[in-house]
Design an enzyme around this catalytic site. Structure first.
Site, PDB file in Angstrom:
ATOM      1  N   SER A  35       0.842  -1.318   0.373  1.00 48.26           N
ATOM      2  CA  SER A  35       0.450  -0.156  -0.013  1.00 48.26           C
ATOM      3  C   SER A  35       0.445   1.424  -0.296  1.00 48.26           C
ATOM      4  O   SER A  35       0.099   2.650  -0.774  1.00 48.26           O
ATOM      5  CB  SER A  35      -1.635   0.022   1.177  1.00 48.26           C
ATOM      6  OG  SER A  35      -0.497   0.043   2.661  1.00 48.26           O
ATOM      7  N   ASP A 233      -3.521   6.482  11.179  1.00 51.05           N
ATOM      8  CA  ASP A 233      -3.333   5.198  11.219  1.00 51.05           C
ATOM      9  C   ASP A 233      -2.187   4.377  12.061  1.00 51.05           C
ATOM     10  O   ASP A 233      -1.500   3.254  11.335  1.00 51.05           O
ATOM     11  CB  ASP A 233      -3.646   4.267  10.186  1.00 51.05           C
ATOM     12  CG  ASP A 233      -2.967   4.728   8.749  1.00 51.05           C
ATOM     13  OD1 ASP A 233      -1.388   4.935   8.618  1.00 51.05           O
ATOM     14  OD2 ASP A 233      -3.636   4.154   7.785  1.00 51.05           O
ATOM     15  N   HIS A 236       0.366   3.917   7.602  1.00 54.00           N
ATOM     16  CA  HIS A 236       0.972   4.921   5.920  1.00 54.00           C
ATOM     17  C   HIS A 236       1.128   6.202   5.909  1.00 54.00           C
ATOM     18  O   HIS A 236       1.092   6.643   7.002  1.00 54.00           O
ATOM     19  CB  HIS A 236      -0.819   4.527   5.277  1.00 54.00           C
ATOM     20  CG  HIS A 236      -1.161   3.282   5.117  1.00 54.00           C
ATOM     21  ND1 HIS A 236      -2.469   2.758   5.329  1.00 54.00           N
ATOM     22  CD2 HIS A 236      -1.064   2.203   3.872  1.00 54.00           C
ATOM     23  CE1 HIS A 236      -2.283   1.436   5.456  1.00 54.00           C
ATOM     24  NE2 HIS A 236      -1.509   1.387   4.312  1.00 54.00           N
TER      25      HIS A 236
END
Length: 256
Positions: A35, A233, A236
């Site tokens: 990601s 979070d 990321h």
């Protein structure tokens, strides 16, 4: 000199119109991993804010290979049609490409080949897996219009921090991946620039980082993401951090 000048002007017109009908020399870069390579900058609760930093702006000298295996003008989010199970945002790819173009001058054309998929472990990228086969196919397709693959940019490992067995096996799996992709692309000294993790999904972050930082293969570089800012979070990178990482990757390539 008239003929070469005409060819170059014609090539630029073709690029700006996204009509790639001629063999245009390009420096090609494969973007792979999970990601944080696919880009999550500006994405919150599944919604993208659409902010694009100036260093990530489109440039007629930067192309991307689409999911349909067609060259087109590159723009954020680079992985929108690749990492389709997730909402993609700003990643490091465009900042990287813009910096390479800036440093190398007006004659370079950069081709980006997005391949990253969020939430994937290194074991899902070894030879014979669907992800490996897709990456290989896209990399091979990128060469059909001409050009040279200059490097694989790799940012992955967050999902390998959940289990001890994955973390312990990471170094060996990464080494095998590099050797296999070099062999299958017939580029024995293909440059690989990997990113050492800034975060992880589990508790074995340092074990994976150690494997990344200590990987001992010729023409493999490591750029450390530790210290870059993370989103709420804690997994990321922020939009600004994606830009900073892109510049670090570009500097590593340009120094090679």
């Amino acid at each position: 000199m008239a003929a070469p000048l005409f060819f170059w002007l014609f090539s630029l017109v073709s690029i700006s119109n996204v009509a790639i009908g001629t063999s245009i020399p390009m420096d090609i870069f494969v973007l792979a991993g999970q990601s944080n390579m696919a880009g999550r900058g500006g994405v919150s609760h599944g919604v993208r804010d659409h902010y694009v930093p100036p260093k990530c702006s489109p440039n007629r000298q930067i192309l991307r290979l689409s999911a349909k295996l067609e060259w087109e003008s590159a723009h954020e989010p680079l992985h929108a049609d690749i990492d389709t199970g997730n909402v993609c945002g700003v990643g490091p790819g465009m900042a990287f490409a813009n910096e390479v173009v800036r440093a190398r001058g007006g004659s370079v054309v950069v081709g980006l080949v997005p391949c990253a998929i969020g939430g994937t472990r290194i074991s899902q990228w070894i030879r014979g897996t669907p992800l490996y086969s897709s990456l290989l196919r896209r990399a091979q397709e990128s060469l059909k219009e001409g050009g040279t693959i200059r490097a694989v940019l790799w940012f992955q490992g967050e999902s390998d921090t959940l289990r001890t067995s994955d973390a312990v096996a990471y170094g060996g799996n990464m080494k095998k991946f590099i050797m296999d992709i070099r062999s299958d692309l017939n580029i024995p000294n293909l440059l690989v620039i990997q990113v050492a993790l800034a975060s992880g999904e589990g508790q074995y972050i340092e074990e994976v980082r150690k494997a990344q930082l200590q990987l001992n293969l010729q023409n493999v570089k490591c750029v450390d993401a530790k210290g870059l800012n993370l989103k709420a979070d804690k997994l990321h990178l922020t939009t600004t951090s994606h830009v900073h990482l892109g510049l670090k990757l570009a500097n590593a390539f340009l120094a090679s």
